[in-house]
Scaffold this motif. Structure first.
Motif, PDB file in Angstrom:
ATOM      1  N   ILE A  12       2.695   7.391   5.484  1.00  0.00           N
ATOM      2  CA  ILE A  12       2.039   6.133   5.129  1.00  0.00           C
ATOM      3  C   ILE A  12       2.905   5.328   4.172  1.00  0.00           C
ATOM      4  N   LEU A  53      -9.770   5.461   2.677  1.00  0.00           N
ATOM      5  CA  LEU A  53      -8.758   4.810   3.504  1.00  0.00           C
ATOM      6  C   LEU A  53      -9.367   3.905   4.587  1.00  0.00           C
ATOM      7  N   PRO A  54     -10.344   4.390   5.370  1.00  0.00           N
ATOM      8  CA  PRO A  54     -10.942   3.479   6.361  1.00  0.00           C
ATOM      9  C   PRO A  54     -11.585   2.252   5.715  1.00  0.00           C
ATOM     10  N   TRP A 107      -0.856  -1.628  13.601  1.00  0.00           N
ATOM     11  CA  TRP A 107      -1.505  -0.553  12.841  1.00  0.00           C
ATOM     12  C   TRP A 107      -2.430   0.281  13.720  1.00  0.00           C
ATOM     13  N   THR A 147      -8.846  10.569  12.578  1.00  0.00           N
ATOM     14  CA  THR A 147      -7.639  11.367  12.346  1.00  0.00           C
ATOM     15  C   THR A 147      -7.815  12.276  11.137  1.00  0.00           C
ATOM     16  N   GLN A 148      -8.347  11.725  10.051  1.00  0.00           N
ATOM     17  CA  GLN A 148      -8.564  12.525   8.848  1.00  0.00           C
ATOM     18  C   GLN A 148      -9.667  13.551   9.069  1.00  0.00           C
ATOM     19  N   THR A 172      -0.744   8.673  15.661  1.00  0.00           N
ATOM     20  CA  THR A 172      -1.003   9.734  14.688  1.00  0.00           C
ATOM     21  C   THR A 172      -2.086  10.679  15.178  1.00  0.00           C
ATOM     22  N   THR A 217      -9.991   4.944  14.075  1.00  0.00           N
ATOM     23  CA  THR A 217      -8.900   5.903  14.307  1.00  0.00           C
ATOM     24  C   THR A 217      -8.415   6.519  12.998  1.00  0.00           C
ATOM     25  N   THR A 218      -8.427   5.750  11.924  1.00  0.00           N
ATOM     26  CA  THR A 218      -8.064   6.307  10.610  1.00  0.00           C
ATOM     27  C   THR A 218      -9.048   7.390  10.203  1.00  0.00           C
ATOM     28  N   THR A 246      -9.997   1.118  11.859  1.00  0.00           N
ATOM     29  CA  THR A 246     -10.795   1.883  10.903  1.00  0.00           C
ATOM     30  C   THR A 246     -11.265   3.198  11.515  1.00  0.00           C
ATOM     31  N   PHE A 290      -8.801  -0.209   4.853  1.00  0.00           N
ATOM     32  CA  PHE A 290      -8.294  -0.873   6.054  1.00  0.00           C
ATOM     33  C   PHE A 290      -9.310  -1.875   6.616  1.00  0.00           C
ATOM     34  N   ASN A 325      -2.060   4.273  14.450  1.00  0.00           N
ATOM     35  CA  ASN A 325      -3.141   5.236  14.231  1.00  0.00           C
ATOM     36  C   ASN A 325      -3.397   6.076  15.481  1.00  0.00           C
TER      37      ASN A 325
END
Length: 330
Positions: A114, A220-221, A239, A191-192, A246, A187-188, A185, A224, A243
């Motif tokens: 990041i 983070l989401p 972006w 992923t986490q 990732t 996908t962020t 948002t 974003f 994502n």
């Protein structure tokens, strides 16, 4: 411009050349098969730029995965240190850093991809912004290409340089921007969430590292989502594509090389066992099918060969008493 402006210009200038070189290169490729002045060609060029950058960051991603795995595996030892030196923060910090050094763990490695992407993200943002507002280029993006880039439109109506907060009078811009912000948002978050639910052992879900991961899961989401409404469509494409890369990359790593003691590791063990059973059954079936047939019919009894009197005398010698050779009785 000031000392800080000079430092920023010194840092960003190489990035302008790097980003613009890849962007213009992809635009030349897509321009041969699509309308070079259209937004689709520029949008696909941004996606191509994203793929090139993410491919270049694979070594950093591998380092991130290893560091995250080490952080998970040493959590029981970290808890022991906290119990032992909880009253002495300085000693606890020293012992924790020694543990990180001993196990080759970098607690900040998970942020490297990041952190590396942020300047590239900013460089792309500045390229699009200057192309739209001033119609001037940077790096390998000439003024003519910058003007074309800034005025390009997706589907003929959606400027690639417009944003949700600056839709240029087009409702369609806000609709597309909203969809991309939600996708970015989501996908962020996913992923986490994927990392925490499948590739973290039970011991690591209650320590300070887990608290940090939970914080990132929701913060983070949110960052974003709030900041994304001001991003141009082109930056949102970058972006969101990043994502998705990732998420897919992490899914592959977790599925094929999970951390020990995690749900993903158990799932892989179950798949391997099922695969071994399938292959084992196939091998047994093949062995049975290829076993040679055995002739189980009884052997034919061989009849003795008829001999003359002279032959029997030579081979038999003296005859037992009470027996009469065949043919003696007349």
């Amino acid at each position: 411009m000031g000392i800080f402006g000079d430092i920023g210009h010194f840092i960003m200038t190489p990035l302008y050349y790097l980003v613009s070189a890849v962007l213009v290169g992809w635009h030349k490729v897509w321009g041969t098969v699509l309308n070079a002045d259209g937004g689709i060609a520029w949008a696909l060029s941004i996606i191509g730029l994203t793929l090139v950058i993410r491919a270049a960051l694979i070594p950093l991603f591998v380092k991130q995965i290893k560091s995250s795995r080490n952080m998970q595996l040493i959590q029981p030892k970290v808890k022991e240190l906290q119990k032992k030196y909880g009253h002495d923060r300085e000693k606890l910090a020293q012992e924790t850093m020694a543990l990180y050094k001993e196990t080759g763990t970098n607690p900040f490695a998970s942020c490297l991809p990041i952190l590396i992407q942020m300047p590239i993200f900013l460089a792309l943002f500045r390229l699009i912004d200057k192309a739209a507002k001033d119609q001037t280029g940077n790096g390998f993006l000439s003024d003519a290409l910058a003007k074309n880039f800034g005025e390009s439109k997706l589907f003929g109506t959606i400027p690639i340089s417009a944003s949700f907060t600056s839709p240029d009078g087009h409702t369609s811009v806000q609709i597309v921007a909203a969809i991309l912000v939600v996708a970015m948002t989501a996908t962020t978050f996913l992923t986490q969430r994927q990392l925490m639910s499948k590739n973290m052992p039970a011991d690591a879900l209650s320590g300070p590292y887990a608290q940090q991961q939970k914080l990132l899961l929701y913060v983070l989401p949110l960052v974003f989502a709030v900041g994304g409404i001001a991003f141009p469509i082109g930056v949102l494409l970058y972006w969101t594509t990043s994502n998705l890369w990732t998420m897919c990359q992490q899914f592959y790593v977790i599925r094929n090389n999970p951390a020990p003691g995690t749900p993903a590791a158990q799932a892989k063990a179950d798949r391997d066992a099922a695969k071994a059973r399938r292959h084992g059954g196939a091998a047994v079936a093949t062995e049975v099918a290829t076993e040679p047939e055995v002739d189980r019919r009884p052997a034919t009894r061989q009849q003795p060969k008829k001999q003359t009197r002279e032959q029997r005398k030579k081979s038999g010698g003296a005859k037992p008493s009470g027996t009469t050779p065949e043919g003696d009785q007349q």
